[in-house]
Design an enzyme around this catalytic site. Sequence first.
Site, mmCIF file in Angstrom:
data_model
loop_
_atom_site.group_PDB
_atom_site.id
_atom_site.type_symbol
_atom_site.label_atom_id
_atom_site.label_comp_id
_atom_site.label_asym_id
_atom_site.label_seq_id
_atom_site.Cartn_x
_atom_site.Cartn_y
_atom_site.Cartn_z
ATOM 1 N N HIS A 22 0.834 -1.200 0.000
ATOM 2 C CA HIS A 22 0.000 0.000 0.000
ATOM 3 C C HIS A 22 0.868 1.249 0.000
ATOM 4 C CE1 HIS A 22 -2.446 3.034 2.374
ATOM 5 N NE2 HIS A 22 -3.022 2.967 1.186
ATOM 6 N N ASP A 69 -4.915 3.775 -4.613
ATOM 7 C CA ASP A 69 -4.976 4.249 -3.237
ATOM 8 C C ASP A 69 -6.161 5.199 -3.037
ATOM 9 O OD1 ASP A 69 -4.405 5.089 -0.638
ATOM 10 O OD2 ASP A 69 -2.266 5.271 -1.023
ATOM 11 N N TYR A 118 10.203 13.030 -13.064
ATOM 12 C CA TYR A 118 11.369 12.132 -13.059
ATOM 13 C C TYR A 118 11.826 11.841 -11.629
ATOM 14 C CZ TYR A 118 11.996 12.990 -18.124
ATOM 15 O OH TYR A 118 11.832 13.070 -19.476
ATOM 16 N N TYR A 136 4.056 12.374 -24.015
ATOM 17 C CA TYR A 136 3.611 12.621 -22.639
ATOM 18 C C TYR A 136 2.836 11.455 -22.042
ATOM 19 C CZ TYR A 136 5.411 17.229 -23.457
ATOM 20 O OH TYR A 136 6.255 18.261 -23.747
#
Length: 156
Positions: A22, A69, A118, A136
């Site tokens: 998680h 999540d 990044y 992208y």
Amino acid sequence: MLKGIDQRLSAEIVHILMQMGHGDDLVICDVNHPAATIAAQTTYGKLVDMSGCDIPTATAAILSLMPLDTFVDAPVARMQVVGDPYAQVPVFARMQATIDAAEDRPVPMRALERFAFYAEAKRAFAIIRTADSGPYGCFILKKGVIDLPPLSERTA
């Protein structure tokens, strides 16, 4: 093969998803992303290819096993268009539709400047590179939890 697992998911990808916990992040990217360089700095430590898939298809397969999540405001991040942070490219809408469908709800997605993306990608658990040509096509998915009954309550 196993029942119920998308055939596009290799044993290595299933293994990665099982190892993740998680809050761990998974990067899904296009072929232009410096994936091999960044993957060397992730927890998994090497790049995993998901050849033959575009980003939404790969994401749908992954999200068939991995929940997003629900404890964070935006469990998905994407890279901003350089020089125009409000610009939209087609993959953004396609990914939004894919993640919304997988979670059966609207899922917030946040945008990150290229170098911030990044930096966050380097802290990810793993990077999966698709055959998508972009541009992208760079996304970070935060793994959620699955609410399972205690083992003592399960029947064989």
